[in-house]
Design a protein around this motif. Structure first.
Motif, mmCIF file in Angstrom:
data_model
loop_
_atom_site.group_PDB
_atom_site.id
_atom_site.type_symbol
_atom_site.label_atom_id
_atom_site.label_comp_id
_atom_site.label_asym_id
_atom_site.label_seq_id
_atom_site.Cartn_x
_atom_site.Cartn_y
_atom_site.Cartn_z
ATOM 1 N N ASP A 11 0.882 -1.183 -0.113
ATOM 2 C CA ASP A 11 -0.062 0.034 -0.171
ATOM 3 C C ASP A 11 0.838 1.269 0.082
ATOM 4 O O ASP A 11 0.588 2.236 -0.992
ATOM 5 N N ALA A 12 1.980 1.333 0.934
ATOM 6 C CA ALA A 12 2.823 2.566 0.854
ATOM 7 C C ALA A 12 3.542 2.520 -0.309
ATOM 8 O O ALA A 12 3.898 3.699 -0.924
ATOM 9 N N ALA A 13 3.849 1.518 -1.075
ATOM 10 C CA ALA A 13 4.643 1.424 -2.332
ATOM 11 C C ALA A 13 3.867 2.087 -3.305
ATOM 12 O O ALA A 13 4.180 2.923 -4.236
ATOM 13 N N SER A 14 2.448 1.641 -3.415
ATOM 14 C CA SER A 14 1.430 2.080 -4.550
ATOM 15 C C SER A 14 1.229 3.620 -4.277
ATOM 16 O O SER A 14 1.256 4.286 -5.321
ATOM 17 N N GLU A 15 1.419 4.236 -3.219
ATOM 18 C CA GLU A 15 1.574 5.844 -3.042
ATOM 19 C C GLU A 15 2.527 6.535 -3.708
ATOM 20 O O GLU A 15 2.614 7.421 -4.421
ATOM 21 N N PHE A 16 3.792 5.625 -3.570
ATOM 22 C CA PHE A 16 5.152 6.192 -4.055
ATOM 23 C C PHE A 16 5.064 5.945 -5.674
ATOM 24 O O PHE A 16 5.398 7.048 -6.525
ATOM 25 N N SER A 17 4.483 4.835 -6.166
ATOM 26 C CA SER A 17 4.405 4.799 -7.639
ATOM 27 C C SER A 17 3.322 5.670 -8.334
ATOM 28 O O SER A 17 3.464 6.053 -9.736
ATOM 29 N N SER A 18 2.400 6.517 -7.584
ATOM 30 C CA SER A 18 1.519 7.242 -8.091
ATOM 31 C C SER A 18 2.128 8.708 -8.485
ATOM 32 O O SER A 18 1.705 9.347 -9.310
ATOM 33 N N ASP A 19 3.212 8.695 -7.994
ATOM 34 C CA ASP A 19 4.071 9.781 -8.368
ATOM 35 C C ASP A 19 4.874 9.691 -9.751
ATOM 36 O O ASP A 19 5.827 10.498 -10.055
ATOM 37 N N GLY A 20 4.441 8.791 -10.444
ATOM 38 C CA GLY A 20 5.273 8.443 -11.737
ATOM 39 C C GLY A 20 6.570 7.552 -11.659
ATOM 40 O O GLY A 20 6.988 7.442 -12.478
ATOM 41 N N GLU A 24 8.755 -2.743 -8.485
ATOM 42 C CA GLU A 24 8.266 -3.664 -7.750
ATOM 43 C C GLU A 24 8.683 -4.254 -6.418
ATOM 44 O O GLU A 24 10.117 -4.116 -6.173
ATOM 45 N N VAL A 25 7.860 -4.283 -5.686
ATOM 46 C CA VAL A 25 8.201 -4.834 -4.243
ATOM 47 C C VAL A 25 8.136 -6.386 -4.303
ATOM 48 O O VAL A 25 7.019 -6.755 -4.609
ATOM 49 N N GLU A 26 8.699 -7.123 -3.824
ATOM 50 C CA GLU A 26 9.085 -8.406 -3.769
ATOM 51 C C GLU A 26 9.207 -9.039 -2.628
ATOM 52 O O GLU A 26 10.436 -8.480 -1.638
ATOM 53 N N PHE A 27 8.563 -10.029 -1.849
ATOM 54 C CA PHE A 27 8.895 -10.596 -0.604
ATOM 55 C C PHE A 27 9.405 -11.912 -0.902
ATOM 56 O O PHE A 27 8.907 -12.840 -1.878
ATOM 57 N N GLN A 28 10.405 -12.481 -0.258
ATOM 58 C CA GLN A 28 10.892 -13.899 -0.393
ATOM 59 C C GLN A 28 11.066 -14.314 1.088
ATOM 60 O O GLN A 28 11.643 -13.832 1.856
ATOM 61 N N SER A 29 10.502 -15.728 1.115
ATOM 62 C CA SER A 29 10.661 -16.339 2.392
ATOM 63 C C SER A 29 11.937 -17.104 2.030
ATOM 64 O O SER A 29 12.019 -18.215 1.203
ATOM 65 N N ALA A 46 18.416 -6.589 -7.316
ATOM 66 C CA ALA A 46 17.712 -5.776 -6.359
ATOM 67 C C ALA A 46 17.996 -4.347 -6.111
ATOM 68 O O ALA A 46 19.371 -4.273 -6.603
ATOM 69 N N ALA A 47 17.218 -3.518 -6.487
ATOM 70 C CA ALA A 47 17.283 -2.084 -6.383
ATOM 71 C C ALA A 47 17.607 -1.561 -5.182
ATOM 72 O O ALA A 47 18.416 -0.736 -4.917
ATOM 73 N N ALA A 48 17.226 -2.254 -4.124
ATOM 74 C CA ALA A 48 17.206 -1.964 -2.773
ATOM 75 C C ALA A 48 17.024 -3.057 -1.794
ATOM 76 O O ALA A 48 16.022 -4.250 -2.242
ATOM 77 N N VAL A 49 17.661 -3.337 -0.741
ATOM 78 C CA VAL A 49 17.431 -4.274 0.388
ATOM 79 C C VAL A 49 17.099 -3.676 1.809
ATOM 80 O O VAL A 49 17.754 -2.611 2.001
ATOM 81 N N ILE A 50 16.097 -3.953 2.242
ATOM 82 C CA ILE A 50 15.794 -3.579 3.692
ATOM 83 C C ILE A 50 15.748 -4.708 4.789
ATOM 84 O O ILE A 50 14.764 -5.617 4.318
#
Length: 164
Positions: A11-20, A24-29, A46-50
């Motif tokens: 949901d937070a990522a979709s707000e960011f992507s609405s800015d143009g 892709e957010v991907e979760f891996q177990s 990956a573009a970023a790792v958190i």
């Protein structure tokens, strides 16, 4: 509980992507977040790792090392044990060489101070460069037990957290 966290991040990522912006957010177990052989294929493009899957106590920063080795541009973690942070800081030259920008200790203790330091550094005039910054912590009302507070915060309490 893990699925709720996934929804919140998306949901937070979709707000960011609405800015143009598009991403892709991907979760891996994975079974072991401290195993570079499991991490490396996930970090490859990956573009970023958190990295939030502690505890970090009595650990070496393998996820940071793996991010550096796979040239991940941005790495963030919420570590706070001083030995872990010291080991992470020893990777600075490798991170610079690989192009990895790493924000370590981005949690409550001492993360907010790190973010404040970044904000202050960002407001410097062009041509100025921060070589180093350091903070000392005192937790008011607890008799100066900042180090203990850092320790128990890191060890955590409660249920195990799902790792993605």
């Amino acid at each position: 509980q893990g699925q709720q966290s996934v929804r919140e991040v998306r949901d937070a990522a979709s707000e960011f992507s609405s800015d143009g912006n598009s991403f892709e957010v991907e979760f891996q177990s994975i079974s072991d977040v401290w195993d570079s052989k499991q991490l490396s294929p996930l970090f490859h493009d990956a573009a970023a790792v958190i990295h939030t899957a502690g505890p970090y106590h009595n650990r070496y920063p393998i996820p940071l090392r793996t991010a550096i080795e796979t040239n991940v541009p941005v790495y963030v973690d919420v570590s706070d044990p001083l030995p872990y942070l010291d080991s992470s800081l020893e990777l600075n030259e490798d991170a610079i060489s690989s192009g990895t920008k790493a924000l370590i200790a981005a949690g409550a203790f001492p993360g907010m101070s790190n973010l404040m330091a970044m904000e202050a550094a960002g407001s410097l005039p062009p041509g100025c460069q921060i070589l180093d910054s350091g903070f000392n912590y005192f937790t008011a009302g607890l008799g100066g037990s900042g180090d203990v507070n850092l320790y128990i915060t890191n060890l955590g309490f409660g249920d195990d957290m799902p790792q993605y």
